[in-house]
Design a protein around this motif. Structure first.
Motif, short mmCIF file in Angstrom:
data_model
loop_
_atom_site.label_atom_id
_atom_site.label_comp_id
_atom_site.label_asym_id
_atom_site.label_seq_id
_atom_site.Cartn_x
_atom_site.Cartn_y
_atom_site.Cartn_z
N GLY A 1 -17.82 -75.61 -105.50
CA GLY A 1 -18.36 -74.29 -105.81
C GLY A 1 -17.73 -73.17 -105.03
N PHE A 2 -16.76 -73.47 -104.15
CA PHE A 2 -16.08 -72.46 -103.36
C PHE A 2 -14.63 -72.32 -103.81
CE2 PHE A 2 -19.22 -74.50 -100.51
CZ PHE A 2 -20.05 -73.41 -100.29
N THR A 3 -14.05 -71.15 -103.52
CA THR A 3 -12.62 -70.97 -103.70
C THR A 3 -12.02 -70.49 -102.39
OG1 THR A 3 -12.94 -68.69 -104.47
CG2 THR A 3 -12.77 -70.41 -106.17
N VAL A 4 -10.73 -70.75 -102.22
CA VAL A 4 -10.01 -70.31 -101.03
C VAL A 4 -8.77 -69.54 -101.48
CG1 VAL A 4 -8.80 -71.00 -98.92
CG2 VAL A 4 -10.82 -72.27 -99.67
N HIS A 5 -8.57 -68.35 -100.88
CA HIS A 5 -7.43 -67.49 -101.20
C HIS A 5 -6.70 -67.09 -99.93
CE1 HIS A 5 -8.47 -66.55 -105.48
NE2 HIS A 5 -9.70 -66.78 -105.06
N PRO A 6 -5.40 -66.80 -100.03
CA PRO A 6 -4.69 -66.23 -98.87
C PRO A 6 -5.28 -64.86 -98.52
CG PRO A 6 -3.14 -66.97 -100.57
CD PRO A 6 -4.51 -67.01 -101.18
N ALA A 7 -5.18 -64.50 -97.25
CA ALA A 7 -5.69 -63.21 -96.77
C ALA A 7 -4.66 -62.12 -97.06
CB ALA A 7 -6.00 -63.29 -95.28
N THR A 8 -4.59 -61.71 -98.32
CA THR A 8 -3.67 -60.67 -98.75
C THR A 8 -4.19 -59.29 -98.34
OG1 THR A 8 -4.79 -60.48 -100.86
CG2 THR A 8 -2.95 -62.04 -100.74
N LEU B 1 -9.17 -67.15 -96.76
CA LEU B 1 -10.57 -66.75 -96.89
C LEU B 1 -11.27 -67.66 -97.90
CD1 LEU B 1 -9.79 -62.97 -97.18
CD2 LEU B 1 -11.08 -63.98 -95.28
N ALA B 2 -12.50 -68.04 -97.59
CA ALA B 2 -13.31 -68.83 -98.52
C ALA B 2 -14.34 -67.93 -99.17
CB ALA B 2 -14.00 -69.98 -97.79
N TYR B 3 -14.60 -68.19 -100.45
CA TYR B 3 -15.55 -67.38 -101.22
C TYR B 3 -16.57 -68.27 -101.90
CZ TYR B 3 -12.30 -63.50 -100.69
OH TYR B 3 -11.51 -62.51 -100.18
N ASP B 4 -17.79 -67.76 -101.96
CA ASP B 4 -18.85 -68.32 -102.79
C ASP B 4 -19.05 -67.31 -103.90
OD1 ASP B 4 -21.06 -69.38 -103.98
OD2 ASP B 4 -22.33 -69.35 -102.19
N GLY B 5 -18.48 -67.55 -105.05
CA GLY B 5 -18.42 -66.52 -106.08
C GLY B 5 -17.51 -65.40 -105.60
N GLU C 1 -18.39 -63.47 -103.00
CA GLU C 1 -18.78 -63.17 -101.62
C GLU C 1 -17.93 -63.97 -100.64
OE1 GLU C 1 -22.79 -62.95 -98.82
OE2 GLU C 1 -22.79 -64.22 -100.61
N VAL C 2 -17.30 -63.25 -99.68
CA VAL C 2 -16.52 -63.95 -98.67
C VAL C 2 -17.47 -64.66 -97.70
CG1 VAL C 2 -16.34 -61.95 -97.09
CG2 VAL C 2 -14.59 -63.75 -97.06
N VAL C 3 -17.17 -65.93 -97.41
CA VAL C 3 -18.06 -66.72 -96.55
C VAL C 3 -17.34 -67.42 -95.41
CG1 VAL C 3 -19.81 -67.07 -98.34
CG2 VAL C 3 -17.91 -68.71 -98.14
N GLY C 4 -16.01 -67.32 -95.36
CA GLY C 4 -15.31 -68.01 -94.28
C GLY C 4 -13.88 -67.55 -94.10
N TRP C 5 -13.34 -67.87 -92.93
CA TRP C 5 -11.98 -67.49 -92.54
C TRP C 5 -11.34 -68.63 -91.76
CZ3 TRP C 5 -7.81 -64.25 -92.06
CH2 TRP C 5 -7.08 -64.31 -90.88
N ALA C 6 -10.07 -68.88 -91.99
CA ALA C 6 -9.30 -69.79 -91.14
C ALA C 6 -7.94 -69.16 -90.87
CB ALA C 6 -9.12 -71.15 -91.81
N ALA C 7 -7.57 -69.11 -89.59
CA ALA C 7 -6.26 -68.59 -89.20
C ALA C 7 -5.25 -69.72 -89.28
CB ALA C 7 -6.33 -68.05 -87.78
#
Length: 200
Positions: free
Chosen positions: A11-18, A76-80, A82-88
């Motif tokens: 249910g989550f998606t992850v995108h680069p921090a553009t 960045l991780a998203y729930d829909g 909404e951003v919910v997480g970050w990983a460097a």
């Protein structure tokens, strides 16, 4: 801002921090007071002297500039929506870890490092840290990394103080396919840290 995610799971998606997602980066790592000289996930990204000297809004401007580079500063991780997480995540050669006397080199491969994993308050306990770590590996792979490593605590199941939990735990990395590569001379929250590695 719609783009194909690096990862879509549970249910989550992850995108680069553009740069288009910089406001979400600010939500995850920027201080509540924009004039504060804290966080922005810079303490292990730039040399300690530079980190001390970079003050207030200049810290956010520095990270915004990172999002404009070809290689993004994290995921960045998203729930829909909404951003919910970050990983460097970044090449180790570009980080202070490259000169660390406590975090050893494993070999001569061009390793990428994952060193900060943050989940937004109110969303913890849902497996987002795992999603972020897998997404960070996916991004490193996309950028040509041969191997990815992290430096979590080996807490053997003991509770880790939330303020220091950003480094992750050995189990979190094991669950994402990482294996113990080396001990380190570093500690966090009273626990020894280890080098965990996996092929990208």
């Amino acid at each position: 801002m719609a783009a194909t995610p690096l990862l879509r799971t549970d249910g989550f998606t992850v995108h680069p921090a553009t740069h288009a997602r910089f406001d979400d980066v600010r939500t995850m790592v920027g201080p509540k007071n924009p004039t504060s000289s804290v966080c922005w996930c810079l303490s292990h990204r730039i040399p300690a002297k530079d980190n001390r000297e970079l003050a207030g809004p200049a810290r956010g401007a520095y990270v915004e500039a990172l999002t404009r580079r070809r290689t993004k500063p994290g995921v960045l991780a998203y729930d829909g929506d909404e951003v919910v997480g970050w990983a460097a995540v970044a090449p180790r050669s570009e980080l202070p870890f490259a000169r660390s006397t406590k975090i050893p080199y494993v070999d001569d491969q061009d390793a990428w490092s994952v060193w900060c994993i943050r989940v937004r308050p109110g969303h913890r306990g849902r497996g987002i840290s795992h999603v972020l770590l897998v997404g960070a590996v996916a991004y490193a792979r996309q950028q040509g990394a041969p191997v990815v490593e992290g430096y979590p605590v080996d807490n053997q199941g003991a509770r880790v103080d939330l303020t220091m939990a950003y480094v992750g735990t050995r189990k979190l990395f094991e669950d994402a396919g990482f294996r113990l590569a080396a001990p380190t001379g570093a500690t966090s929250a009273g626990f020894p840290r280890v080098v965990m590695r996996r092929t990208a």
